[in-house]
Write an enzyme that holds these catalytic residues in place. Structure first.
Site, mmCIF file in Angstrom:
data_model
loop_
_atom_site.group_PDB
_atom_site.id
_atom_site.type_symbol
_atom_site.label_atom_id
_atom_site.label_comp_id
_atom_site.label_asym_id
_atom_site.label_seq_id
_atom_site.Cartn_x
_atom_site.Cartn_y
_atom_site.Cartn_z
ATOM 1 N N LEU A 154 1.222 -0.826 0.120
ATOM 2 C CA LEU A 154 -0.268 -0.272 -0.283
ATOM 3 C C LEU A 154 0.822 1.218 -0.035
ATOM 4 O O LEU A 154 1.105 1.920 0.664
ATOM 5 C CB LEU A 154 -0.601 -0.269 0.697
ATOM 6 C CG LEU A 154 -1.233 -1.724 1.851
ATOM 7 C CD1 LEU A 154 -2.573 -0.933 2.974
ATOM 8 C CD2 LEU A 154 -2.413 -1.866 0.380
ATOM 9 N N GLY A 155 1.050 1.893 -1.205
ATOM 10 C CA GLY A 155 1.817 2.880 -1.172
ATOM 11 C C GLY A 155 3.058 2.787 -1.902
ATOM 12 O O GLY A 155 3.924 1.825 -1.476
ATOM 13 N N THR A 184 8.069 7.490 -1.295
ATOM 14 C CA THR A 184 9.536 6.791 -1.179
ATOM 15 C C THR A 184 10.341 5.351 -0.630
ATOM 16 O O THR A 184 10.872 4.913 -1.400
ATOM 17 C CB THR A 184 10.338 7.455 -0.274
ATOM 18 O OG1 THR A 184 9.984 9.394 -0.630
ATOM 19 C CG2 THR A 184 11.892 8.205 0.162
ATOM 20 N N GLU A 222 9.408 -3.021 12.560
ATOM 21 C CA GLU A 222 11.538 -2.107 12.120
ATOM 22 C C GLU A 222 11.289 -0.698 11.630
ATOM 23 O O GLU A 222 11.938 -0.013 12.090
ATOM 24 C CB GLU A 222 12.094 -3.182 11.162
ATOM 25 C CG GLU A 222 12.613 -3.135 11.925
ATOM 26 C CD GLU A 222 13.381 -3.584 13.253
ATOM 27 O OE1 GLU A 222 14.374 -1.905 14.014
ATOM 28 O OE2 GLU A 222 13.308 -4.412 13.431
ATOM 29 N N GLY A 270 15.010 4.122 11.392
ATOM 30 C CA GLY A 270 14.696 4.138 10.049
ATOM 31 C C GLY A 270 15.111 2.642 9.907
ATOM 32 O O GLY A 270 14.572 1.672 10.157
ATOM 33 N N LYS A 317 7.788 7.864 18.346
ATOM 34 C CA LYS A 317 8.283 6.666 18.254
ATOM 35 C C LYS A 317 9.280 6.043 19.614
ATOM 36 O O LYS A 317 9.244 4.921 20.299
ATOM 37 C CB LYS A 317 9.587 7.195 17.812
ATOM 38 C CG LYS A 317 9.782 6.997 16.334
ATOM 39 C CD LYS A 317 10.313 8.424 15.398
ATOM 40 C CE LYS A 317 10.718 7.774 14.189
ATOM 41 N NZ LYS A 317 11.450 9.299 12.998
#
Lengths: 430, 430
Positions: B8-9, B12, B126, B131, B202
């Site tokens: 989905l998407g 980037t 993850e 990142g 986060k």
């Protein structure tokens, strides 16, 4: 229905592991399914820091690896034999193995992993490299989606401690080593650490996991830190480098089929590089891959607690597998490769060099040095001419990237120059 | 029989993931079992950096999550809705989910993980924190054998980039922000980054994994970096600190049953601390536990390649599970906790403080400051009196550990002192 552990060895790591497994508050609940079933030791009369119920401790290690009720054998005795034989016997009886034994894995990995694959069981070795740092499982799992280009580590705490103290105190290697031995940071026989052998074992293991092939330990080029002097550390500092014992496994050119360069040697590391500031007994492993870029893992490289954490993490992984898996081998736990990696000889390495020369005739010699280097295609990035030792001038050069073989040929020619007294140091530059 | 992905998407992260999965040389061979089956996008006419066979790309995202042949849904569209609804629908149809969506997980984690547990499938995340850095799986697996005491991270690359430039250039926040926006390191609306909201998402996720309980996002105390001035950075430097936006989750006292303190705020970090030298857009997460000690994970906190690595690692993990597992949920992939963590209010935090005062009457005021602090049990570690701003004297203090509530009461009293002009900065010290 607990998972039954047979632990071989109750030294520092074994004791730390038992202590962890005896105090489960705040830890992963799956650890509650583990039963410490047998612990094999050399002597029953030695006093122990942990208490275990009657009948658990035994000197009959063979009986543990042969016992059909043992599910997982945890080898934390160290040394090559009988560790190797006991691991192989445990595997042949269908037991999973957890080991912290880098020396045995680096030497007998091919034999051990072949036996494990045949038996359909796993050999887990998180504790073999980097103490408590989770780096083995990330290399097998998360990072394995990348094309790995390099694994570079400070993987020996003793030598990093010595180099850090030489740097901060301006001391000699021999003095710091003697003090480190007194403080328990270096062993009475420091060979395995200071000559780079321990780091060579570890980079062989990391390279094998990172690049998906086996490594012949004798292909790992290895230089220790005995020849690193306080003079070189001071020059390196002035030029913007710290000297570290690096263990490096790297593709020689950027293609997944290129040979590897696998080596351990003292290295000038630029101050801004993440590995330059890893000090004392800490370890760090830098992994470079495509498309991830650079990731680094940092932590205590040794010690009872850190190593017990890694051993217990492996046990946890195996318990989860025993609870959930079918008989299909899990490709993220198994060691998947059987071929050997192609390793390029050190003469083919392309790197920068640092070299220190003692010369008799300072004004004339620079030009002669430059000519010799030029004859073999060696370009110089910087030249430092300060410093005198016993009426000899001292010249330090840092080269641009050059093939090691060419650099060595230039040095052979330079050594024959009448003006050259000696070449006390030759170090590689990251 | 490949494992079918519905992605989905195709922004980037989606593009980076497709690129990785389309070039498998040198990567884990298990990735070869993956088939990119559907990719959902908003617009079919937008030019794409990747080529996909006819019929793969669709604007019907609902159809992807409802399609019974899709095994794994990879949500890399971002945003709260329709991401949340699509994830929930995929889970209800028994599909595993991989997501990079920290905002959705931090807000709707309870709902999403409950749905996953009910369906017996996994939600892998993850890429949501750090990142490409493998930190989520190590927290779930290797590190979970430890009693975790603290998770401390630099988890927002934009703010770390801004603070690093302010420190190295001596620049103002506003100037660096404007330049970072021009260079693409900060968004046109920088709120989520500079006000600490992204870091709060986060740390809520990391705290939940590290401490084994859910976190109400509204319990996370959050301060951004807008009020950090170049003056404070210069004073911090002089006192031996770097200023970093830290995200911290920590037990308030060292017992596995103690409440947590979970917070995001600019922090003075001692120069020798491993987090002090994490510069630029890099991220790092430091985990402290018993018995492991300190381990740190460092790497690129954002970017197409790094994030694609993390997304693909999650996919790899799921493929391995689909290949080998029984129907028993794997406790190292599942999110095991259902209770909420107890979070202590910020007033109960015990920490050191840095405060900067502008005063009218320099000689008399130090004693008065000291008296006010003393009234509330605040001890001072250092006092710096240099500096003048518009005819006012500047006094900087660093306290010893103090309960935040007491420190605030002392400040309230100090604010009423006739000699005090203003208190431009109050920052916590690690």
């Amino acid at each position: 229905m607990g998972v039954k552990l047979g632990i071989l060895g109750l030294g520092t790591v074994g004791t730390g592991t038992v202590q962890l497994l005896q105090d489960l508050v705040g830890r992963h609940p799956l650890l509650q399914e583990i039963e410490i079933y047998r612990v094999g030791v050399r002597s029953l009369s030695k006093p122990r820091a942990v208490e275990l119920p009657e009948g658990i401790i035994t000197t009959d290690l063979e009986a543990i690896v042969n016992d059909p009720t043992v599910d997982i054998v945890v080898e934390v005795m160290g040394g090559l034999e009988p560790a190797r034989s006991l691991i192989l016997k445990a595997l042949s009886h269908g037991k999973h193995v957890v080991t912290a034994n880098k020396a045995a894995i680096a030497r007998f990995g091919a034999e051990i992993f072949t036996a494990a694959n045949q038996a359909g069981v796993y050999v887990m070795l998180e504790a073999a490299v980097g103490g408590g740092i989770p780096v083995i499982q990330p290399l097998k799992q998360s990072l394995s989606v990348n094309q790995i280009n390099a694994v570079t580590g400070i993987v020996n705490g003793t030598t990093n401690y010595i180099l850090t103290r030489m740097q901060t105190e301006g001391s000699n290697f021999d003095d710091v080593l003697a003090d480190a031995q007194k403080l328990g940071y270096a062993e009475a026989d420091p060979t395995a650490d200071v000559d780079g052998l321990d780091a060579a074992d570890k980079i062989a293991i990391l390279a094998s996991l990172g690049f998906g092939g086996r490594i012949h330990l004798e292909d790992v080029y290895c230089e220790g830190i005995r020849q690193v002097s306080k003079t070189d550390i001071a020059y390196a500092e002035k030029l913007g480098f710290a000297i570290k014992l690096l263990a490096i496994a790297k593709r020689t050119f950027s293609s997944p089929s290129s040979p590897l360069s696998v080596r351990v040697h003292p290295t000038l590391v630029p101050k801004a590089h993440p590995l330059a500031s890893i000090n004392g007994v800490y370890n760090a492993i830098l992994v470079e891959g495509e498309p991830i870029g650079q990731v680094m893992f940092f932590g205590p490289g040794a010690g009872a607690g850190a190593t017990a954490s890694a051993v217990s993490a492996d046990i946890l992984n195996l318990v989860a597998t025993l609870k959930t898996s079918t008989t299909n081998p899990n490709p993220l736990l198994a060691c998947r490769h059987q071929d050997y990696c192609e390793i390029a000889p050190i003469a083919e390495l392309v790197t920068r060099f640092y070299a220190r020369f003692l010369t008799k005739d300072r004004p004339g010699v620079i030009g002669k040095l430059g000519t010799c280097f030029g004859n073999f295609g060696v370009s110089l990035e910087s030249i430092v001419q300060t410093g005198f030792q016993e009426e000899l001038a001292e010249i330090v050069v840092v080269t641009y990237d050059v093939q090691e073989g060419n650099f060595r040929q230039a040095l052979a020619e330079i050594r024959n120059l009448e003006a050259i007294d000696s070449i006390p140091s030759i170090l590689r530059v990251l």
